[in-house]
Design an enzyme around this catalytic site. Structure first.
Site, PDB file in Angstrom:
ATOM      1  CD  GLU A 214      -3.119  -0.939   0.415  1.00 18.71           C
ATOM      2  OE1 GLU A 214      -3.433   0.234   0.114  1.00 18.71           O
ATOM      3  OE2 GLU A 214      -3.776  -1.919   0.025  1.00 18.71           O
ATOM      4  CB  CYS A 248      -1.554   7.383   1.518  1.00 17.73           C
ATOM      5  SG  CYS A 248      -3.083   6.632   2.083  1.00 17.73           S
TER       6      CYS A 248
END
Ligand code: NAD
Length: 438
Positions: A214, A248
């Site tokens: 991720e 993110c």
């Protein structure tokens, strides 16, 4: 022995022995562990929120919304559906196998390693842990050393709530993580930057261990002409400056046309003031930069364009004001790396073709945001660009939908999780064919 006094190989051997007893496979054990993890979050939420405030200056409200309650909702979603998800899926058999039956079962993998970053240090550690437990695995959880108060709180709390022979928290930085990565795991789930993602993948390759990565990247936001700029600006500001931009999936930069840019940058400045007041340093809702290294890196990006609002910073308190930059060149330093902080550059392009070209000339981002009322623009952005996920009209919120997979593509990562996708990530889909004898 506890994870704090054992070597990495002792921790893994202990968890593997637990897995081999078979007890983590039962639905009762899985739902029991998920319920205890939920208890940890609800009963010790304030302790975690204090740690998040110490590490990142997060307000209590933000800590509950984006970390603690977020993870509780993810667990509830899973608890309600897990039994159904685990039902074997029958498959039709070809005529030559008439009389046989075929099905897919979700098999736990074994010992899973979860490595988390510092920016959402509760959510990004415990949501994958929840997925791994739901799938019937044992888990080594490695929190980020850059959020030390949260790392310590999690290491203190997890053994109080969860099965200590099935879940171990191993704290530490690069040496400790490197030592862990030398062990053989059955899956490694890493959240963080692409440089370390490559280190994780190389270590995993030695044992042929599958990985979920991720990662991050520069997530663009396209603002079409003719949209309601007040609404667009307010939503961009909420998404961008949450956790002081250290998210993110934060919109990294904005693309719009030359005619729209002046009104958009003005609306962004107004939205910043509306949300955080004239002096955001006094707003309880505004966070701080995680450490001096990131602070210094971000300050160097502040000169990348004309400051429309913000620019103010203070190293002592690691404060950088929410900053909007106009007249930014594609070659400016702020466009050379993922910003991961409270700086929002606005760039101009000549229409949709140029915007799509701009996005496709760069690494595939974790998210793409589009603000448009034109169905054709929407469709073209959806079909002509590639990104981990898409948010039409609202940044960040797609990751709160547990029925959507969350993950990147290309440089923004591989694999995904949340809800049922977590179960799939941490399970092996085992094919079973049953042919009667005689
Ligand atoms: P970080 O520095 O906390 O690192 C992440 C983890 O990697 C930590 O647990 C750390 O101990 C470990 N690590 C660091 N160096 C290592 C090494 N040499 N070997 C082994 N392990 C090592 O966090 P970060 O990487 O700065 O996080 C920010 C990045 O993460 C950004 O790029 C962001 O976009 C991305 N991110 C992605 C997601 C997502 O869900 N896709 C979420 C949050 C952050």
């Amino acid at each position: 022995m506890t994870a704090a006094t054992e070597s990495p190989s002792e921790v893994v051997a202990r968890l593997r022995a637990t897995f081999r007893t078979g007890r983590t496979r039962s639905l009762d054990w899985r739902t029991g562990q998920l319920t205890r993890l939920r208890d940890l979050l609800t009963e010790s939420g304030d302790e975690l929120a204090d740690a998040l405030h110490a590490d990142l200056g997060k307000s209590r409200g933000e800590s509950y919304r984006s970390e603690i309650d977020f993870t509780v909702r993810e667990i509830d979603h899973t608890l309600e559906r897990l039994a159904g998800w685990l039902e074997p899926e029958p498959a039709p058999v070809p005529a030559v196998l008439a009389g046989a039956s075929a099905q897919t079962v979700q098999d736990p993998l074994g010992v899973v390693l979860v490595i988390a970053p510092w920016n959402y240090p509760v959510q990004l550690l415990l949501a994958p842990v929840a997925g791994a437990l739901a799938a019937g695995n044992t888990v080594v959880a490695k929190p980020s050393e850059l959020a030390p108060a949260t790392s310590a709180a999690v290491a203190r709390l997890v053994p109080r709530y969860l099965d200590t022979d099935a879940v171990a928290v191993v704290e530490g930085a690069v040496p400790e993580t490197t030592a862990l990565l030398a062990e053989r795991f059955d899956h490694i789930f890493y959240t963080g930057n692409g440089t370390v993602g490559r280190i994780v993948m190389a270590a995993a390759a030695k044992h042929l261990t599958p990985v979920t990565l991720e990662l991050g990247g520069k997530s663009p936001a396209f603002v079409d002409r003719g949209t309601d700029l007040r609404t667009v600006a307010s939503r961009l500001v909420s998404g961008k400056f949450l956790n002081a931009g250290q998210t993110c999936v934060a919109p990294d930069y904005v693309l719009t046309d030359r005619e729209t840019a002046p009104a958009l940058t003005k609306a962004l400045a107004e939205a910043v003031e509306e949300r955080f007041g004239t002096d955001p340093s006094t707003s309880a809702e505004y966070g701080r930069i995680v450490n001096e290294r990131h602070f210094d890196r971000l300050v160097r990006l502040l000169d990348s364009g004309r400051t429309v609002t913000g620019g103010v910073h203070d190293r002592g308190t690691k404060y950088i004001a929410p900053t909007v930059l106009a007249d930014v060149s594609p070659n400016a330093p702020v466009m050379a790396e993922e910003i991961f902080g409270p700086v929002l550059p606005v760039l101009t392009v000549d229409g949709l073709d140029a915007a799509i070209g701009f996005i496709n000339d760069r690494d595939k981002p974790l998210a793409l945001y589009a603000f448009t009322t034109d169905p054709e623009v929407r469709e073209r952005l959806l079909t002509e660009t590639s990104s981990g996920g898409v948010g039409m009209g609202l940044p960040l919120a797609h990751l709160t939908v547990s029925d959507l997979p969350f993950g990147g593509v290309g440089e923004s990562g591989m694999g995904n999780y949340h809800g049922r996708y977590s179960l799939e990530t941490f399970s092996h889909r085992k094919a079973v064919l049953d042919t009667p004898l005689g």
